[in-house]
Write a protein that holds these residues in place. Structure first.
Motif, short mmCIF file in Angstrom:
data_model
loop_
_atom_site.label_atom_id
_atom_site.label_comp_id
_atom_site.label_asym_id
_atom_site.label_seq_id
_atom_site.Cartn_x
_atom_site.Cartn_y
_atom_site.Cartn_z
N SER A 128 0.64 -1.35 -0.30
CA SER A 128 0.20 0.19 0.55
C SER A 128 1.22 1.42 -0.30
N ALA A 129 1.91 1.54 -1.13
CA ALA A 129 2.82 2.74 -1.37
C ALA A 129 1.74 4.10 -1.52
N PHE A 130 0.18 3.72 -2.24
CA PHE A 130 -0.40 4.50 -2.04
C PHE A 130 -1.01 5.58 -0.57
N ALA A 131 -0.13 5.72 -0.57
CA ALA A 131 -0.22 6.47 1.38
C ALA A 131 0.49 7.14 2.01
N GLU A 132 0.79 8.00 2.68
CA GLU A 132 1.47 8.73 2.64
C GLU A 132 2.79 8.02 4.28
N ARG A 133 2.01 7.01 5.23
CA ARG A 133 2.58 6.55 5.37
C ARG A 133 2.11 4.59 5.14
N THR A 134 3.11 4.21 5.87
CA THR A 134 2.39 2.13 5.80
C THR A 134 3.65 1.32 6.20
N VAL A 135 2.94 0.74 7.41
CA VAL A 135 3.93 -0.26 7.93
C VAL A 135 3.81 -1.68 7.32
N VAL A 136 4.88 -1.87 7.25
CA VAL A 136 5.09 -3.55 6.23
C VAL A 136 6.58 -4.20 7.05
N LYS A 137 6.96 -5.31 6.53
CA LYS A 137 7.19 -6.19 7.28
C LYS A 137 9.38 -6.01 6.97
N ALA A 138 9.53 -6.52 8.24
CA ALA A 138 11.23 -5.79 8.13
C ALA A 138 12.09 -5.62 6.69
N VAL A 139 11.40 -7.36 6.09
CA VAL A 139 12.05 -7.75 4.92
C VAL A 139 11.79 -7.00 4.03
N GLN A 140 10.73 -6.37 3.17
CA GLN A 140 10.69 -5.62 2.66
C GLN A 140 11.08 -4.74 2.84
N ALA A 141 11.72 -3.92 3.13
CA ALA A 141 12.42 -2.95 3.68
C ALA A 141 13.17 -2.24 3.20
N VAL A 142 14.29 -2.29 2.51
CA VAL A 142 15.46 -2.50 1.56
C VAL A 142 16.26 -1.08 1.51
N ARG A 143 17.69 -0.73 2.45
CA ARG A 143 18.30 0.38 2.65
C ARG A 143 18.66 0.58 1.62
N ILE A 144 18.57 2.09 0.82
CA ILE A 144 19.34 2.35 -0.63
C ILE A 144 20.28 3.26 -0.33
N PRO A 145 20.91 4.21 -1.22
CA PRO A 145 22.46 4.99 -0.78
C PRO A 145 21.43 6.48 -1.27
N ASP A 146 21.90 6.76 -0.46
CA ASP A 146 20.48 8.29 -0.29
C ASP A 146 20.46 9.08 -1.91
N ASP A 147 21.58 9.40 -2.55
CA ASP A 147 21.33 9.86 -3.71
C ASP A 147 20.86 9.20 -4.35
N ILE A 148 19.91 8.30 -4.04
CA ILE A 148 19.10 7.70 -5.34
C ILE A 148 17.89 7.87 -5.21
N PRO A 149 17.44 9.54 -6.13
CA PRO A 149 16.21 9.98 -6.11
C PRO A 149 15.24 9.27 -6.00
N LEU A 150 14.22 9.57 -5.00
CA LEU A 150 13.19 8.55 -4.47
C LEU A 150 12.55 8.06 -5.72
N PRO A 151 11.69 9.40 -5.77
CA PRO A 151 10.86 8.86 -7.30
C PRO A 151 11.32 7.69 -8.50
N SER A 152 12.96 7.79 -8.35
CA SER A 152 13.30 6.31 -9.20
C SER A 152 13.69 5.36 -8.72
N ALA A 153 13.77 5.76 -7.04
CA ALA A 153 14.39 4.43 -6.22
C ALA A 153 12.39 3.78 -6.38
N ALA A 154 11.84 4.04 -6.38
CA ALA A 154 10.45 3.37 -6.75
C ALA A 154 10.52 2.59 -6.85
N LEU A 155 10.44 2.52 -7.94
CA LEU A 155 9.91 2.15 -9.20
C LEU A 155 11.22 0.70 -9.30
#
Length: 350
Positions: A128-155
């Motif tokens: 449910s990424a079309f919400a300002e906040r969401t709760v996911v299992k930890a395995v679903q959140a993958v850390r990425i470098p801060d210099d990747i634009p988030l609109p691009s990283a979303a894809l």
């Protein structure tokens, strides 16, 4: 908070959503951007059956706000890309490195959201990424470098994992192979660039919309056709790999018919759940294969980090996938543009 809700009859941008605190092994993420994928629209048109009311969206990136007990690989402030794969991590399939086959990751919708008055709301694709906040299992959140634009990283979390993963993980396209890609939407473009990264010699893109030729070639297509009728003129013996990225049974048949000996057809498009496709059984005795593929046969904690690295090296195209960004209030316009084929990927931003 704001979010995109489907109640079974219509899509609405609401502002009265609440999401619960993360429990043990969970992460709460402030979503910055989320891609509009065809799968979201497939919930609305009934192609993907799903209980309602539901917050849509499954291709997102954002910033960690809070973590539950036992979460150590991400911390508040980290930038993350989100996967839809809420696998358990302990079953036989997870242990074999096949988290897409984990039965606990499939078909178990939760309801972490509520609306004013306490009405529970389902979560789509454990995300449910079309919400300002969401709760996911930890395995679903993958850390990425801060210099990747988030609109691009979303894809990365859906289109890239599915398309590039289908090429590298499922089909295992090799150097010099001949590849056919039917459909050059968000998934098809990622199949094309996956084939380019794998070293395919010929990459034939097929799309009924001739306006898509330029972007298909930008991602790595060596040839572009508006129908499959010309494939044999380019490659008389057929192709090694055919990827169907539209979800139409007649195109599945064409993908199979255009295979060379030892070729394989990979099914990525999503037709209606009861759809059936036919093929000539006799043709399969030349070592041909028909492969299903769930979520690019991916291992998100490994693959998202890999694709982030390829992006930073200039090999994987992400920024070029983002045709346009839309504030969440303009979600209806984003849907109209996607349905009209005016965007490779529209991205909703908060």
């Amino acid at each position: 908070m704001r979010g995109v809700l489907f109640d079974g009859k219509r899509i609405e941008v609401v502002d009265d959503l609440e999401v619960r605190e993360p429990g043990p092994g969970e992460v709460r993420v402030a979503v910055a951007a989320a891609g509009l994928c065809h799968s979201d629209l497939s919930v609305v048109d009934g192609t993907i059956p799903f209980p309602v009311p539901v917050v849509l969206g499954h291709e997102g990136a954002g910033v960690v706000e809070a973590v539950g007990a036992g979460v150590g690989h991400v911390a508040p402030g980290d930038h993350v890309a989100l996967s839809t794969l809420a696998n358990c991590g302990t079953c036989a399939e997870c242990d074999r490195g096949r988290p897409t086959m984990c039965r606990k990751a499939i078909g178990r919708p939760a309801r972490p959201f509520t609306r004013a008055g306490g009405e529970p709301v389902y979560q789509f694709a454990s995300n449910s990424a079309f919400a300002e906040r969401t709760v996911v299992k930890a395995v679903q959140a993958v850390r990425i470098p801060d210099d990747i634009p988030l609109p691009s990283a979303a894809l990365i979390g859906c289109g890239v994992l599915t398309g590039v993963g289908a090429v590298l993980n499922r089909a295992r396209v090799d150097r010099g192979d001949r590849v056919l890609v039917i459909g050059t939407g968000g998934i098809g473009l990622n199949v094309i660039q996956g084939a380019r990264i794998a070293g395919a010699l010929r990459i034939v893109a097929v799309d009924a919309n001739p306006a898509k030729e330029a972007v298909a070639r930008r991602f790595g297509a060596t040839d572009f056709l508006t129908s499959t009728e010309g494939v044999r003129d380019l490659l008389p013996t057929g192709v090694d790999h055919a990827f169907e990225c539209v979800g139409r049974t007649e195109l599945i048949r064409e993908a199979i018919d255009l295979l060379d000996r030892h070729g394989q057809a990979v099914l990525l498009g999503v037709p209606p759940a009861t759809a059936e496709a036919s093929f000539l059984v006799s043709s399969m005795y030349l070592d041909k294969s028909i492969l299903g593929c769930r979520y690019g046969s991916s291992r998100p904690q490994r693959d998202i980090a890999l694709y982030a690295g390829l992006y930073r090296a200039g090999t994987l195209l992400l920024d070029e996938l983002v045709t346009r960004t839309y504030p969440v209030e303009d979600f209806a316009e984003a849907v109209a543009d996607a349905e009209a084929g005016r965007v490779a990927r529209g991205v909703v931003v908060f």
